[in-house]
Design a protein around this motif. Structure first.
Motif, short mmCIF file in Angstrom:
data_model
loop_
_atom_site.label_atom_id
_atom_site.label_comp_id
_atom_site.label_asym_id
_atom_site.label_seq_id
_atom_site.Cartn_x
_atom_site.Cartn_y
_atom_site.Cartn_z
N ARG A 148 0.84 -1.20 0.00
CA ARG A 148 0.00 0.00 0.00
C ARG A 148 0.87 1.25 0.00
NH1 ARG A 148 -5.31 -1.56 1.29
NH2 ARG A 148 -5.47 -3.48 2.53
N PHE A 149 0.26 2.35 -0.49
CA PHE A 149 0.87 3.66 -0.36
C PHE A 149 0.56 4.23 1.02
CE2 PHE A 149 0.32 3.63 -5.05
CZ PHE A 149 1.61 3.97 -5.43
N SER A 150 1.46 5.07 1.52
CA SER A 150 1.16 5.83 2.73
C SER A 150 0.12 6.90 2.38
CB SER A 150 2.44 6.50 3.24
OG SER A 150 2.97 7.39 2.27
N PRO A 151 -0.56 7.48 3.38
CA PRO A 151 -1.60 8.47 3.09
C PRO A 151 -1.12 9.66 2.27
CG PRO A 151 -1.80 7.71 5.35
CD PRO A 151 -0.53 7.12 4.81
N ASP A 152 0.15 10.07 2.41
CA ASP A 152 0.64 11.20 1.62
C ASP A 152 1.21 10.75 0.28
OD1 ASP A 152 3.07 10.04 2.29
OD2 ASP A 152 3.78 11.72 3.50
N GLY A 153 1.30 9.45 0.06
CA GLY A 153 1.78 8.93 -1.21
C GLY A 153 3.27 8.87 -1.38
N ASN A 154 4.04 9.29 -0.38
CA ASN A 154 5.49 9.36 -0.52
C ASN A 154 6.20 8.06 -0.15
OD1 ASN A 154 5.49 12.04 -1.38
ND2 ASN A 154 5.44 12.79 0.73
N MET A 155 5.49 7.12 0.47
CA MET A 155 6.09 5.88 0.94
C MET A 155 5.24 4.69 0.51
SD MET A 155 6.97 4.79 4.89
CE MET A 155 8.15 6.12 5.08
N ILE A 156 5.90 3.56 0.35
CA ILE A 156 5.24 2.29 0.05
C ILE A 156 5.61 1.29 1.14
CG2 ILE A 156 5.23 0.31 -1.53
CD1 ILE A 156 5.82 2.37 -3.78
N GLY A 157 4.63 0.54 1.59
CA GLY A 157 4.88 -0.55 2.52
C GLY A 157 4.45 -1.87 1.89
N ALA A 158 5.19 -2.93 2.18
CA ALA A 158 4.85 -4.25 1.64
C ALA A 158 5.09 -5.30 2.71
CB ALA A 158 5.69 -4.57 0.40
N VAL A 159 4.26 -6.34 2.71
CA VAL A 159 4.40 -7.44 3.67
C VAL A 159 4.48 -8.76 2.91
CG1 VAL A 159 3.25 -6.23 5.54
CG2 VAL A 159 1.87 -7.59 3.95
N SER A 160 5.14 -9.72 3.55
CA SER A 160 5.50 -10.94 2.82
C SER A 160 5.28 -12.20 3.63
CB SER A 160 6.96 -10.84 2.40
OG SER A 160 7.44 -12.05 1.84
N ALA A 161 5.22 -13.30 2.91
CA ALA A 161 5.17 -14.62 3.53
C ALA A 161 6.47 -14.96 4.24
CB ALA A 161 4.87 -15.67 2.46
N ASP A 162 7.54 -14.20 3.97
CA ASP A 162 8.82 -14.46 4.64
C ASP A 162 8.93 -13.77 6.01
OD1 ASP A 162 9.29 -11.80 4.10
OD2 ASP A 162 11.00 -12.13 2.77
N LYS A 163 7.79 -13.21 6.51
CA LYS A 163 7.69 -12.61 7.84
C LYS A 163 8.30 -11.22 7.94
CE LYS A 163 9.29 -16.84 9.46
NZ LYS A 163 9.91 -17.69 10.50
N THR A 164 8.60 -10.58 6.81
CA THR A 164 9.23 -9.27 6.84
C THR A 164 8.31 -8.19 6.27
OG1 THR A 164 10.26 -9.52 4.66
CG2 THR A 164 11.51 -10.32 6.57
N ILE A 165 8.65 -6.94 6.62
CA ILE A 165 7.97 -5.75 6.12
C ILE A 165 9.02 -4.87 5.45
CG2 ILE A 165 6.62 -3.70 6.74
CD1 ILE A 165 5.90 -5.22 9.38
N SER A 166 8.75 -4.43 4.24
CA SER A 166 9.68 -3.52 3.56
C SER A 166 9.04 -2.16 3.38
CB SER A 166 10.11 -4.08 2.19
OG SER A 166 9.01 -4.21 1.32
N LEU A 167 9.87 -1.11 3.46
CA LEU A 167 9.45 0.27 3.24
C LEU A 167 10.27 0.85 2.09
CD1 LEU A 167 9.26 1.46 6.96
CD2 LEU A 167 7.36 0.70 5.52
N TRP A 168 9.59 1.59 1.22
CA TRP A 168 10.22 2.11 0.01
C TRP A 168 9.86 3.57 -0.19
CZ3 TRP A 168 12.67 -1.42 -3.54
CH2 TRP A 168 12.51 -2.78 -3.21
N LYS A 169 10.72 4.30 -0.91
CA LYS A 169 10.39 5.63 -1.38
C LYS A 169 9.60 5.51 -2.68
CE LYS A 169 14.31 8.20 0.54
NZ LYS A 169 15.49 9.04 0.21
N THR A 170 8.47 6.20 -2.75
CA THR A 170 7.67 6.15 -3.97
C THR A 170 8.38 6.81 -5.13
OG1 THR A 170 5.61 6.19 -2.68
CG2 THR A 170 5.47 6.81 -5.01
N TYR A 171 9.03 7.94 -4.86
CA TYR A 171 9.62 8.74 -5.93
C TYR A 171 11.12 8.50 -6.04
CZ TYR A 171 5.07 10.97 -6.03
OH TYR A 171 3.74 11.19 -6.14
N PRO A 172 11.70 8.87 -7.20
CA PRO A 172 13.12 8.58 -7.43
C PRO A 172 13.98 9.02 -6.26
CG PRO A 172 12.11 9.52 -9.40
CD PRO A 172 11.09 9.60 -8.30
#
Length: 371
Positions: free
Chosen positions: A74-98
């Motif tokens: 999902r995107f964060s409410p402001d759209g600047n961050m992405i969060g992802a969850v996995s079957a490997d028990k981890t959570i990743s956070l990403w920058k939406t923009y370059p």
């Protein structure tokens, strides 16, 4: 635990240039092989693509963070961050923009596969639910888990959040295989649910708040959607029409319509206004996205930058389907994944769609706002 990850983003276009008279940014896209420096190899086909967002390229692949299936993003409410969850028990956070970098990998929040996530609307927190029977609240600025609730006597499949008490507080609702629906308030001491809805005894696969936070929509393996008044803890009405398990629920930006996806390979739009002229409340039935045979809970979504004119869901055919809600026609059939698509999420401000898949990758893609 929080740590930086060596995962990467891959843009399908590398070299930007402005060439239109109106100075609209465009990108030179190489269709074919590119060198390590990002320049097209000899023989690559070059074409110019008009840009519609702030992404590095019309399509960006985010990969390398997870060693297992990505079950939600999902995107964060402001759209600047992405969060992802996995079957490997981890959570990743990403920058939406370059440069679209993976900023963190959280490795010790849950002890089993993480099935769903939501960003808080009022705090820098992330809510997650897991097959370890728990719901967790994590501070995304530090990577430290703030709360962990033993939420259910079974796998927790779905969560959602809503503002409560005039917007200063936030409630989280969770549903799991035990058939019970519970609401959590991190501002209340203790680890007990503040509201508990017994449900109808069948595993719950999807939960969603109404726009005002007064109702909870609940879907499960009985193919029905129950609408609960949380004050009375009673069912107001039931939405019937699906013929297989409810895979996801999402409220429209106007709060007037509910979106549901199902293993029956249909996506339905329901009229959930207080007074509906339709006896069934069924507003639209959308087809064209096969669910497949893997029984994957693929999360559907409303577009946000245009007020909910479009909806999207991933399928077992490895594509994402986007419809025009009122016309009922398919606008896009987006390929790119090598596995079942587990979630679709629209950017809150720009015409960008985020998708995740069992192939352990996410894709960011621009869509034409005029379509």
């Amino acid at each position: 635990m929080i740590r930086k990850n060596e995962s990467s983003s891959t843009a399908l276009s590398k070299r930007a240039r402005v060439e239109d008279e109106d100075d609209t940014p465009t990108l030179t896209v190489a269709i074919g092989s590119t060198s390590s420096g990002g320049k097209p190899e000899a023989g690559a086909l070059i074409r110019t693509v008009k840009r519609t967002s702030g992404l590095e390229a019309p399509i960006v692949s985010l990969s390398g963070a997870h060693g297992g299936e990505i079950l939600g993003s999902r995107f964060s409410p402001d759209g600047n961050m992405i969060g992802a969850v996995s079957a490997d028990k981890t959570i990743s956070l990403w920058k939406t923009y370059p440069p679209h970098t993976n900023t963190a990998l959280l490795t010790s929040i849950h002890k089993s596969a993480i099935l769903d996530l939501q960003f808080s609307l009022i705090r820098p927190h992330l809510y997650t639910c897991s097959a370890d029977f728990t719901v967790a609240i994590t501070d995304i600025t530090t990577g430290v888990r703030q709360r962990k609730y033993l939420a259910h006597d079974g796998v927790v499949n779905s969560i959602d959040r809503a503002r409560s008490g005039g917007g200063g507080r936030e409630l989280v609702v969770s549903g799991g295989d035990d058939g019970v629906v519970r609401c959590w308030d991190q501002d209340v001491e203790g680890k007990r649910a503040v509201i508990e809805l017994e449900g109808n005894g069948v595993p719950t696969t999807a939960v969603c708040w109404s726009g005002d936070g007064a109702q909870v929509f609940v879907g499960g393996i009985d193919n029905e959607i129950q609408v609960y008044d949380i004050r009375k803890k009673a069912i107001l009405y039931t939405l019937q029409g699906h013929t297989d398990t409810i895979a996801s629920l999402a409220i429209s930006p106007s709060s007037h319509h509910l979106l549901s996806s199902s293993f029956d390979s249909t996506v339905r739009v329901w009229d959930v206004k207080p007074f509906s002229v339709s006896p069934t409340r069924e507003h639209r039935v959308l087809t064209g996205a096969p669910a497949g045979f893997e029984s994957t809970l693929s999360r559907a979504a409303w577009s946000l930058d245009d007020g909910g004119r479009r909806v999207a869901v991933g399928g077992g055919d490895r594509t994402v389907t986007i419809w025009d809600v009122e016309k009922g026609n398919v606008l896009y059939k987006l390929p790119g994944h090598r596995g079942t698509v587990t979630s679709a999420s629209f950017h809150p401000k720009e015409p960008i769609i985020l998708t995740s898949s069992t192939d352990s990758t996410m894709l960011l893609g621009e869509i034409d706002p005029s379509t």
